[in-house]
Design an enzyme around this catalytic site. Structure first.
Site, short mmCIF file in Angstrom:
data_model
loop_
_atom_site.label_atom_id
_atom_site.label_comp_id
_atom_site.label_asym_id
_atom_site.label_seq_id
_atom_site.Cartn_x
_atom_site.Cartn_y
_atom_site.Cartn_z
N GLU A 79 0.82 -1.22 0.00
CA GLU A 79 0.00 0.00 0.00
C GLU A 79 0.85 1.26 0.00
O GLU A 79 1.25 1.75 1.05
CB GLU A 79 -0.94 0.02 1.22
N LYS A 111 -2.54 -2.08 -3.06
CA LYS A 111 -3.59 -1.21 -2.50
C LYS A 111 -3.22 0.24 -2.76
O LYS A 111 -2.51 0.86 -1.96
CB LYS A 111 -3.74 -1.48 -1.01
P1 13P Z 1 -9.35 4.30 4.18
O1 13P Z 1 -10.21 3.55 3.21
O2 13P Z 1 -10.12 4.93 5.31
O3 13P Z 1 -8.39 5.22 3.50
O4 13P Z 1 -8.46 3.21 4.93
C1 13P Z 1 -7.92 2.19 4.21
C2 13P Z 1 -6.64 1.81 4.79
O5 13P Z 1 -6.43 0.69 5.16
C3 13P Z 1 -5.59 2.84 4.89
O6 13P Z 1 -4.39 2.26 5.25
#
Ligand code: 13P
Length: 341
Positions: free
Chosen positions: A178, A220
């Site tokens: 991510e 992600k």
């Molecule tokens: P949000 O969808 O609230 O951005 O959170 C997702 C997430 O896991 C951020 O690390």
């Protein structure tokens, strides 16, 4: 490492019409969310809240492929003594775990952050696997502003993401990679697109250098959107078109799936954007949601910390999960939102 099994899990995480519930708010973040609904952030309240989500039968069995947990939650039991992680497994969803330990200031780079938590990660992953976690998450944060992001911040965060991903795969855990480019600034969509492209390219370069098997991971990313403070907001169609174009240019087809963060988009925006992307298909990877706020804001409000509101909280969660599940197939319409409301 058994890559066939990693690929099977990664593919299940992005199964058609399903997505991931990011319920891995750190202690600080969940306190902020609870403050907003007037609930004290005690261990019992955090347990009750998450138990409510994981016992939402309709959402969990039909629209949620996996749940990302925070360390506290993976060791917690439901009120009746059942480990919370078992509730997730029993619903048919896959348990996952956030393993990064947050961010620290990046030296020599004012205003920029690096995600930490690699020390002892191999040992921690082993314990999480034994407890039942089959995937993990590590979030890098890249901010857009005047003169930032620096190439230094992009490089060190990409390096850490790849180190984490390699350690996960060696521990037979699917890494969610991510790299989040924040939508906090006043930049327009094209600046977000340009920065996100640089971040994704550097991340995949590092993943290759560190021999991460792309078939055994999930990406992600953020969508290409204008900053929240920008006067020039992009339409749903523009977000969808630019995001898909960006991902096609940067993400190899060997990656089984992409699951977006919501990043501060409103519930309906996050749903509409994902839906619009599926209208542009066919796509080379599974494309779905891994939302935190956009799945939980409504159930948090409906629940507000009261036992008598659990059914209402579960209804609100199931509704958002269903809307996003439909969006993940391009079958969502605005009128479905209105009908339920
Ligand atoms: P949000 O969808 O609230 O951005 O959170 C997702 C997430 O896991 C951020 O690390």
């Amino acid at each position: 490492m058994n890559l066939t099994e990693l690929n099977r899990i990664a593919t299940a995480m992005v199964a058609s019409g399903k997505g991931i519930l990011a319920a891995d708010e750190s202690s600080g973040t969940i306190k902020k969310r609870f403050d907003a609904i007037g609930v004290e952030s005690t261990e019992a309240n955090r347990r009750d809240y998450r138990e409510m989500l994981f016992r939402s039968k309709e959402a969990m069995s039909q629209y949620i492929s996996g749940v990302i947990l925070f360390d506290e939650t993976i060791w917690q039991d439901a009120k009746d003594g059942t480990p919370l992680i078992r509730l997730i497994e029993e619903s048919g969803a896959i348990p996952g775990i956030k393993v990064d330990e947050g961010t620290q200031a990046l030296p020599m780079c004012p205003g920029e952050l690096v995600t930490v938590g690699l020390d002892k990660l191999a040992e921690r992953l082993k314990k999480y696997y034994e407890r039942g976690a089959r995937f993990a998450k590590w979030r890098a944060v890249i901010d857009i502003g005047s003169g930032i992001p620096s190439m230094t911040a992009i490089s060190v965060n990409a390096h850490a993401l790849a180190r984490y991903a390699a350690l996960c795969q060696a521990a037979q855990i699917v890494p969610i990679v991510e790299p989040e480019v924040l939508m906090d600034g006043d930049h327009d969509i094209d600046r977000c697109l340009e920065v996100t492209q640089r971040v994704l390219n550097k991340t995949f370069q590092e993943l290759r250098v560190q021999r991460v098997a792309l078939e055994g991971m999930v990406l992600k990313p953020n969508m290409a959107v204008a900053g929240k403070k920008s006067a020039k907001q992009a339409s749903v169609e523009e977000v969808a078109e630019k995001t898909v174009r960006m991902l096609k240019a940067c993400v190899p087809a060997a990656v089984p799936g992409i699951a977006f963060l919501s990043g501060g988009q409103s519930d309906e925006e996050a749903t509409a954007h994902l839906n619009a992307m599926h209208k542009l298909g066919p796509l080379p990877w599974g494309l779905t949601f891994s939302y935190g706020r956009a799945l939980q804001a409504a159930p948090q409000k409906a629940w507000s910390g009261k036992a008598e509101n659990v059914a209402a909280g579960q209804r609100a969660f199931s509704h958002r999960a269903r809307m996003n599940g439909l969006a993940a197939k391009g079958e969502w319409t605005n009128s479905l939102e209105k009908k339920a409301a």
